[in-house]
Design a protein around this motif. Structure first.
Motif, PDB file in Angstrom:
ATOM      1  N   ILE A  81       0.991  -1.051  -0.037  1.00 12.51           N
ATOM      2  CA  ILE A  81       0.400  -0.240  -0.464  1.00 12.51           C
ATOM      3  C   ILE A  81       0.770   0.982   0.123  1.00 12.51           C
ATOM      4  CG2 ILE A  81      -1.874   1.250   1.689  1.00 12.51           C
ATOM      5  CD1 ILE A  81      -2.878  -1.328   2.731  1.00 12.51           C
ATOM      6  N   ASP A  82       1.229   2.263  -1.170  1.00 14.99           N
ATOM      7  CA  ASP A  82       1.614   3.093  -1.285  1.00 14.99           C
ATOM      8  C   ASP A  82       1.535   4.293  -0.435  1.00 14.99           C
ATOM      9  OD1 ASP A  82       3.027   1.125  -2.781  1.00 14.99           O
ATOM     10  OD2 ASP A  82       2.151   1.821  -4.722  1.00 14.99           O
ATOM     11  N   ARG A  83       2.222   5.323   0.132  1.00 13.41           N
ATOM     12  CA  ARG A  83       1.603   6.104   0.383  1.00 13.41           C
ATOM     13  C   ARG A  83       1.328   7.631  -0.441  1.00 13.41           C
ATOM     14  NH1 ARG A  83       7.183   6.533   1.512  1.00 13.41           N
ATOM     15  NH2 ARG A  83       8.358   8.385   0.589  1.00 13.41           N
ATOM     16  N   GLY A  84       0.690   7.933  -0.571  1.00 11.13           N
ATOM     17  CA  GLY A  84       0.109   9.207  -1.235  1.00 11.13           C
ATOM     18  C   GLY A  84       1.786  10.641  -2.150  1.00 11.13           C
ATOM     19  N   THR A  85       1.532  10.920  -3.046  1.00 11.56           N
ATOM     20  CA  THR A  85       1.821  11.808  -3.023  1.00 11.56           C
ATOM     21  C   THR A  85       1.750  13.234  -2.597  1.00 11.56           C
ATOM     22  OG1 THR A  85       1.446  11.064  -5.642  1.00 11.56           O
ATOM     23  CG2 THR A  85       2.638  13.117  -5.659  1.00 11.56           C
ATOM     24  N   GLN A 106      -1.290 -10.616  -1.719  1.00 11.35           N
ATOM     25  CA  GLN A 106      -0.653  -9.536  -2.976  1.00 11.35           C
ATOM     26  C   GLN A 106      -1.466  -8.795  -3.578  1.00 11.35           C
ATOM     27  OE1 GLN A 106       0.686 -13.739  -4.319  1.00 11.35           O
ATOM     28  NE2 GLN A 106       2.644 -13.641  -4.064  1.00 11.35           N
ATOM     29  N   VAL A 107      -1.767  -7.460  -2.912  1.00  9.35           N
ATOM     30  CA  VAL A 107      -2.936  -6.776  -3.776  1.00  9.35           C
ATOM     31  C   VAL A 107      -1.616  -5.572  -3.885  1.00  9.35           C
ATOM     32  CG1 VAL A 107      -4.815  -5.045  -2.851  1.00  9.35           C
ATOM     33  CG2 VAL A 107      -4.892  -8.427  -3.039  1.00  9.35           C
ATOM     34  N   GLN A 108      -1.919  -5.083  -4.777  1.00  4.87           N
ATOM     35  CA  GLN A 108      -1.791  -3.525  -5.374  1.00  4.87           C
ATOM     36  C   GLN A 108      -2.221  -2.612  -5.171  1.00  4.87           C
ATOM     37  OE1 GLN A 108       2.036  -1.658  -4.602  1.00  4.87           O
ATOM     38  NE2 GLN A 108       1.089   0.249  -5.758  1.00  4.87           N
ATOM     39  N   VAL A 109      -2.405  -1.937  -3.894  1.00  8.46           N
ATOM     40  CA  VAL A 109      -2.927  -0.630  -4.243  1.00  8.46           C
ATOM     41  C   VAL A 109      -1.840   0.833  -3.479  1.00  8.46           C
ATOM     42  CG1 VAL A 109      -4.283   0.894  -2.431  1.00  8.46           C
ATOM     43  CG2 VAL A 109      -4.142  -1.377  -1.993  1.00  8.46           C
ATOM     44  N   ILE A 126     -11.016  -7.248  -0.955  1.00  3.56           N
ATOM     45  CA  ILE A 126     -10.436  -7.513  -2.050  1.00  3.56           C
ATOM     46  C   ILE A 126      -9.884  -8.200  -2.538  1.00  3.56           C
ATOM     47  CG2 ILE A 126      -8.709  -5.895  -3.474  1.00  3.56           C
ATOM     48  CD1 ILE A 126      -9.764  -3.421  -2.015  1.00  3.56           C
ATOM     49  N   VAL A 127     -10.485  -9.200  -3.314  1.00  2.00           N
ATOM     50  CA  VAL A 127      -9.222 -10.729  -3.391  1.00  2.00           C
ATOM     51  C   VAL A 127      -7.845 -10.532  -4.084  1.00  2.00           C
ATOM     52  CG1 VAL A 127      -9.209 -12.913  -4.180  1.00  2.00           C
ATOM     53  CG2 VAL A 127     -11.320 -11.705  -3.843  1.00  2.00           C
ATOM     54  N   SER A 128      -6.667 -11.930  -3.452  1.00  2.00           N
ATOM     55  CA  SER A 128      -5.407 -11.488  -4.103  1.00  2.00           C
ATOM     56  C   SER A 128      -5.396 -10.510  -5.536  1.00  2.00           C
ATOM     57  CB  SER A 128      -5.005 -12.840  -3.663  1.00  2.00           C
ATOM     58  OG  SER A 128      -3.937 -12.984  -4.503  1.00  2.00           O
ATOM     59  N   LYS A 129      -3.994 -10.255  -5.945  1.00  2.00           N
ATOM     60  CA  LYS A 129      -3.976 -10.241  -7.138  1.00  2.00           C
ATOM     61  C   LYS A 129      -4.611  -9.139  -7.639  1.00  2.00           C
ATOM     62  CE  LYS A 129      -0.068 -14.014  -7.263  1.00  2.00           C
ATOM     63  NZ  LYS A 129      -0.128 -14.276  -8.057  1.00  2.00           N
ATOM     64  N   VAL A 130      -5.054  -8.729  -6.936  1.00  2.00           N
ATOM     65  CA  VAL A 130      -5.869  -6.891  -7.975  1.00  2.00           C
ATOM     66  C   VAL A 130      -4.599  -5.651  -7.675  1.00  2.00           C
ATOM     67  CG1 VAL A 130      -7.873  -5.063  -6.753  1.00  2.00           C
ATOM     68  CG2 VAL A 130      -8.623  -7.611  -6.696  1.00  2.00           C
ATOM     69  N   GLY A 131      -4.808  -4.828  -8.476  1.00  2.00           N
ATOM     70  CA  GLY A 131      -3.828  -3.880  -8.688  1.00  2.00           C
ATOM     71  C   GLY A 131      -4.548  -2.769  -8.678  1.00  2.00           C
ATOM     72  N   ILE A 132      -4.775  -1.912  -7.835  1.00  2.00           N
ATOM     73  CA  ILE A 132      -5.310  -0.884  -8.208  1.00  2.00           C
ATOM     74  C   ILE A 132      -4.545   0.583  -8.670  1.00  2.00           C
ATOM     75  CG2 ILE A 132      -7.238   0.725  -6.750  1.00  2.00           C
ATOM     76  CD1 ILE A 132      -8.176  -1.474  -4.672  1.00  2.00           C
ATOM     77  N   ALA A 133      -4.988   1.607  -9.629  1.00  2.00           N
ATOM     78  CA  ALA A 133      -4.163   2.594  -9.956  1.00  2.00           C
ATOM     79  C   ALA A 133      -4.193   3.469  -9.225  1.00  2.00           C
ATOM     80  CB  ALA A 133      -4.050   2.729 -11.483  1.00  2.00           C
TER      81      ALA A 133
END
Length: 355
Positions: free
Chosen positions: A235-239, A254-257, A269-276
């Motif tokens: 889970i990435d921090r905000g800009t 293994q989810v990317q936020v 939110i299920v595995s391997k989801v990527g949220i841009a």
């Protein structure tokens, strides 16, 4: 070979007590003193096991099952053989989950990796400027940065890293090897092994020469109460804003936020989801595995997205979408049926030519 129990059976719960705890009803109160010690699927249940069923398709498995008891809706009671005790439930799936928690409380969140009795292991590093309330446990090789604050009852697993000035609420579990930085974490949050919270978001500007220039990421991650985050999820921090995970939301492994994403309350939110980045997701949204969500779009409250979908535009509240690109479920299913029909027709024509 001797069986190794990672989660040994419970000492036993009376069915009468279990029914009271769940708000279920024993079909025959004469069986109130029988005991269950574990949970199991119907097909391999043994004496002492509790199962549940949701439909009539389990009829054959029930005939050979050795389960002590089964949870089911009243409409299915007639399917249960006489040797299995019935607990009648309005929500058998939910009550089975609650029974599992009673029988296996230690399996509800990651356990400690060591048996050390000290609340703060001498093999951990806790910066003198960090503030830990009483009852915090810190396992060996964990690192707690300067200015970090951790609430009572929280557990920091072996090798976990809590960055400078991070705030973690009470009764949280940060499992082995997880990293939490630039984040404010609420109460009763579970972060599983290897999760990465609060690292750089992915942001670049075009360079004067060929290449890209990094855009600073100076926002935060806000994780509200009762959130659970799976192993190796990032889970990435905000800009310059915040990335927010709403209360009660459950995120699989293994989810990317991405940065600046805002996820509402009680989402799944299920595995391997990527949220841009900069996507807005409402409350109660369910996203199937391996789906990709485009950035800078809005997904309304209560939306359901099928697995392996590609969402490229806004979705109104309450809709069910699927496919690539994602579209209303009725359109997606119609398209799939048409493709299947055309494929079948081509196979038949080819077979006719061969003859």
């Amino acid at each position: 070979m001797e069986h190794t129990w990672f989660f040994p059976p419970h000492d036993g719960i009376r069915l009468g007590d279990l029914a009271d705890a769940l708000g279920a009803e024993l079909a025959d109160s004469a069986h109130a003193d029988r005991v269950v010690r574990s949970v199991s699927p119907v097909n391999r249940a043994k004496d002492g096991d509790l199962c549940y069923i949701l439909s009539r398709k389990f009829r054959a498995e029930l005939e050979t099952s050795e389960a002590t008891a089964v949870l089911c809706d009243r409409a299915l009671v007639s399917l249960i053989p006489a040797h299995i005790v019935v607990l009648v439930s309005k929500r058998p799936h939910t009550d089975f989950a609650r029974a599992g928690e009673l029988l296996y409380p230690s399996a509800m969140r990651p356990e400690a990796m060591t048996s050390a009795t000290a609340s703060i292991s001498p093999a951990a590093y806790v910066d003198p400027a960090a503030r830990l309330e009483p009852g915090v446990t810190v396992e060996p090789m964990a690192v707690i940065g300067a200015g970090a604050e951790i609430g009572e009852g929280s557990h920091i697993g072996a090798g976990a890293i809590i960055g400078a000035n991070v705030k973690i609420g009470r009764d949280c579990t940060i499992a082995a090897g997880a990293t939490v930085q630039c984040a404010l974490v609420g109460n009763n949050v579970i972060i599983h092994p290897g999760a990465r919270i609060g690292q750089d978001g992915f942001g670049y500007a075009p360079g004067v020469k060929p290449g890209m220039i990094k855009i600073v990421q100076i926002g935060r991650v806000i994780i509200q109460d009762h959130v659970e985050i799976g192993a190796n999820t990032t889970i990435d921090r905000g800009t310059m804003d915040d990335t927010v995970i709403g209360e009660g939301t459950k995120i699989d492994n293994q989810v990317q936020v991405g940065h600046n994403v805002r996820i509402g309350r009680h989402c799944g939110i299920v595995s391997k989801v990527g949220i841009a980045g900069s996507t807005r997701i409402g409350d109660g949204v369910m996203i199937g595995g391996a789906s990709g969500i485009n950035g800078h779009i809005t997904i309304g409250d209560g939306v359901q997205i099928a697995a392996m979908s590609g969402v490229v535009a806004d979705i109104p509240a309450g809709e069910k979408y699927g496919g690539v690109p994602a579209r209303p479920m009725r359109d997606f299913l119609r398209d799939m049926a048409e493709i299947a029909m055309r494929s079948s027709t081509r196979v038949q024509k080819k077979g006719g030519n061969d003859e």
